[in-house]
Design a protein around this motif. Structure first.
Motif, PDB file in Angstrom:
ATOM      1  N   UNK A 142      -7.023   1.166  -7.866  1.00 53.00           N
ATOM      2  CA  UNK A 142      -6.602   1.049  -9.259  1.00 53.00           C
ATOM      3  C   UNK A 142      -7.030  -0.133  -9.755  1.00 53.00           C
ATOM      4  N   UNK A 143      -7.080  -1.287  -8.913  1.00 53.36           N
ATOM      5  CA  UNK A 143      -7.135  -2.430  -9.304  1.00 53.36           C
ATOM      6  C   UNK A 143      -8.653  -3.224  -8.957  1.00 53.36           C
ATOM      7  N   UNK A 144      -9.098  -3.096  -7.832  1.00 58.83           N
ATOM      8  CA  UNK A 144     -10.342  -3.724  -7.724  1.00 58.83           C
ATOM      9  C   UNK A 144     -11.061  -2.879  -6.400  1.00 58.83           C
ATOM     10  N   UNK A 145     -10.349  -2.061  -5.730  1.00 56.80           N
ATOM     11  CA  UNK A 145     -11.050  -1.331  -4.643  1.00 56.80           C
ATOM     12  C   UNK A 145     -11.742  -2.358  -3.696  1.00 56.80           C
ATOM     13  N   UNK A 146     -11.040  -3.249  -3.279  1.00 59.14           N
ATOM     14  CA  UNK A 146     -11.361  -4.206  -2.205  1.00 59.14           C
ATOM     15  C   UNK A 146     -12.487  -5.256  -2.688  1.00 59.14           C
ATOM     16  N   UNK A 147     -13.013  -5.170  -3.697  1.00 56.21           N
ATOM     17  CA  UNK A 147     -13.762  -6.399  -4.488  1.00 56.21           C
ATOM     18  C   UNK A 147     -13.080  -7.511  -4.580  1.00 56.21           C
ATOM     19  N   UNK A 205      -5.799  -6.462  -4.788  1.00 55.93           N
ATOM     20  CA  UNK A 205      -7.232  -6.388  -5.019  1.00 55.93           C
ATOM     21  C   UNK A 205      -7.620  -5.331  -4.108  1.00 55.93           C
ATOM     22  N   UNK A 206      -6.970  -4.747  -2.836  1.00 56.10           N
ATOM     23  CA  UNK A 206      -7.447  -3.778  -2.214  1.00 56.10           C
ATOM     24  C   UNK A 206      -7.078  -2.326  -2.838  1.00 56.10           C
TER      25      UNK A 206
END
Length: 275
Positions: A198-203, A194-195
């Motif tokens: 390209x996936x969630x940017x830490x969200x 998640x970090x």
């Protein structure tokens, strides 16, 4: 000597929760009612009084999901009926020591019917292992609103690094033809995945939502105005609107998601969402 050994092995085996639910609605004299209904095991359903639809609150009486649990649900909105499905509270996928929990849901929406699939968020705990699938069949003249919110850990409780396995599949078919196919496969260090930008940017909280019906194109600009920079909406077909939303935690996710769902459904959300 074999019998005591078998008894000892069974005594050390963790209990498994199994639940099933089948529900269908019909329209009679302009009002929606229950056509068929059945539950078994740890699946229960409450029906709040509602004049404009059948509202079903699905409950998992086992208190959460862990390895080996099996839950199945099937719901059908018959012609011209209105069915709303939600959950009593956030579902929880706890640490698993014996394989994956499996949750399977199948929905169908007939001509002239409206179905809202509005479960509250799933919370993935560290060590959780869950395989989940949602299969939806719609016909011409049907309308459906679907949402699947997921939160990885509870940031307020210091649960910031989550590992485990989350496999999720959503399939939408229009008159038997697949028009939407979504897959999420997060294994190992979920937080590290998640970090990645390209996936969630830490969200750590996300929601996928779909609207199928005649208002899809008109809803697109409205929904885009309601979404933050970490959300997006696309019209992938004239009658299909897709939405993805990321947030730092479950509170912010709901803050952005609730207004969107209220516009998609043209009504207030079930009371269980406001507890």
């Amino acid at each position: 000597m074999g019998q005591p050994h078998l008894a000892s092995r069974e005594a050390n085996t963790a209990p498994r929760s199994i639940g099933a639910m089948t529900l269908s609605t019909k329209c009679r004299d302009g009002r929606t009612g229950i056509d068929r209904f059945r539950t078994s095991g740890a699946s229960k359903v409450a029906f709040p009084r509602r004049k404009d639809a059948v509202e079903a609150i699905v409950l998992n009486t086992s208190g959460g999901l862990t390895g080996g649990d099996r839950f199945e649900a099937s719901a059908s909105a018959g012609p011209d009926s209105h069915l709303i499905l939600t959950t009593q509270a956030a579902e929880r996928a706890y640490r698993s020591t014996s394989g994956a929990a499996c949750v399977s849901t199948r929905l169908s929406v007939a001509m002239g019917a409206v179905l809202h699939w509005l479960p509250q968020e799933l919370i993935m705990f560290d060590g959780g292992c869950l395989n989940r699938r949602l299969d939806v069949d719609v016909t011409d003249g049907a309308e459906a609103v679907l949402v699947e919110p997921v939160v990885f850990g509870r940031r307020a409780m210091g649960e910031t690094r989550i590992s485990g396995s989350f496999r999720d599949r959503i399939t939408l078919r229009h008159d038997g033809r697949p028009i939407y196919w979504d897959r999420i496969n997060l294994t190992g260090s979920i937080s590290a995945s998640l970090d990645r930008p390209a996936i969630a940017g830490g969200m750590t909280a996300l929601a996928s939502a779909l609207y199928f019906g005649p208002r899809a194109e008109a809803l697109l600009p409205i929904v885009r105005q309601l979404l933050p920079k970490t959300g997006g909406a696309s019209l992938v077909a004239p009658d299909l609107l897709t939405i993805r939303l990321l947030a730092a935690d479950s509170y912010l996710l709901r803050q952005w998601l609730v207004p969107v769902l209220e516009r998609l459904t043209e009504t207030t959300l079930p009371k269980s969402w406001r507890f």
